[in-house]
Scaffold this motif. Structure first.
Motif, PDB file in Angstrom:
ATOM      1  N   GLN A 164       2.120   1.592  -3.474  1.00 11.47           N
ATOM      2  CA  GLN A 164       1.065   2.086  -4.354  1.00 11.47           C
ATOM      3  C   GLN A 164       0.811   3.576  -4.137  1.00 11.47           C
ATOM      4  OE1 GLN A 164      -2.177  -0.619  -3.463  1.00 11.47           O
ATOM      5  NE2 GLN A 164      -1.941  -1.601  -5.462  1.00 11.47           N
ATOM      6  N   ALA A 165       0.874   4.017  -2.892  1.00 13.12           N
ATOM      7  CA  ALA A 165       0.657   5.442  -2.613  1.00 13.12           C
ATOM      8  C   ALA A 165       1.812   6.279  -3.161  1.00 13.12           C
ATOM      9  CB  ALA A 165       0.513   5.662  -1.118  1.00 13.12           C
TER      10      ALA A 165
ATOM     11  N   ASN B 224      -3.129   2.535  -8.550  1.00 15.31           N
ATOM     12  CA  ASN B 224      -4.322   2.118  -7.810  1.00 15.31           C
ATOM     13  C   ASN B 224      -4.896   0.839  -8.409  1.00 15.31           C
ATOM     14  OD1 ASN B 224      -4.257   4.251  -6.026  1.00 15.31           O
ATOM     15  ND2 ASN B 224      -5.297   5.610  -7.472  1.00 15.31           N
TER      16      ASN B 224
ATOM     17  N   SER C 168       0.826  -1.207   0.000  1.00 15.04           N
ATOM     18  CA  SER C 168       0.000   0.000   0.000  1.00 15.04           C
ATOM     19  C   SER C 168       0.862   1.258   0.000  1.00 15.04           C
ATOM     20  CB  SER C 168      -0.922   0.019   1.218  1.00 15.04           C
ATOM     21  OG  SER C 168      -1.841  -1.030   1.154  1.00 15.04           O
TER      22      SER C 168
ATOM     23  N   GLN D 225       1.435   6.068  -7.015  1.00 14.38           N
ATOM     24  CA  GLN D 225       0.068   6.393  -7.436  1.00 14.38           C
ATOM     25  C   GLN D 225      -0.509   5.332  -8.376  1.00 14.38           C
ATOM     26  OE1 GLN D 225       0.039  10.389  -8.903  1.00 14.38           O
ATOM     27  NE2 GLN D 225       0.384  11.265  -6.874  1.00 14.38           N
TER      28      GLN D 225
END
Length: 89
Positions: A39-40, A45, A36, A43
């Motif tokens: 992914q953050a 998703n 996560s 970016q």
């Protein structure tokens, strides 16, 4: 069987269940957090990106800790089975 004995048996079973779930789910949560954060940062998703690493880590954890979990479960069963005469009488 007194209520104290029944609660003790329930507590032993619940403790073992929680311990086994934590052993399996704990590493999966750590990997999910790392993915996560990745992914953050990038970016991206994509929901399936976090699923496969968590699944692989969970399977590896079960392969490594499976023997211990089965032994603990068998130990609890043997203790319960051997204490049946004392619990009934």
């Amino acid at each position: 069987m007194t209520p104290e004995i029944a609660l003790g048996l329930f507590a032993d079973g619940l403790y073992l269940t929680v311990l086994m779930v934590l052993v399996i789910v704990g590493p999966s949560l750590v990997v999910g957090l790392v993915v996560s954060m990745f992914q953050a940062a990038t970016q991206i998703n994509e929901q399936t990106l976090s699923f496969l690493p968590r699944l692989i880590v969970m399977l590896i954890t079960i392969m490594i800790a499976g023997n211990w979990m089965v032994m603990e479960l068998m130990d609890l069963f043997n203790r319960l089975f051997n204490s049946i005469p004392n619990l009934i009488g």
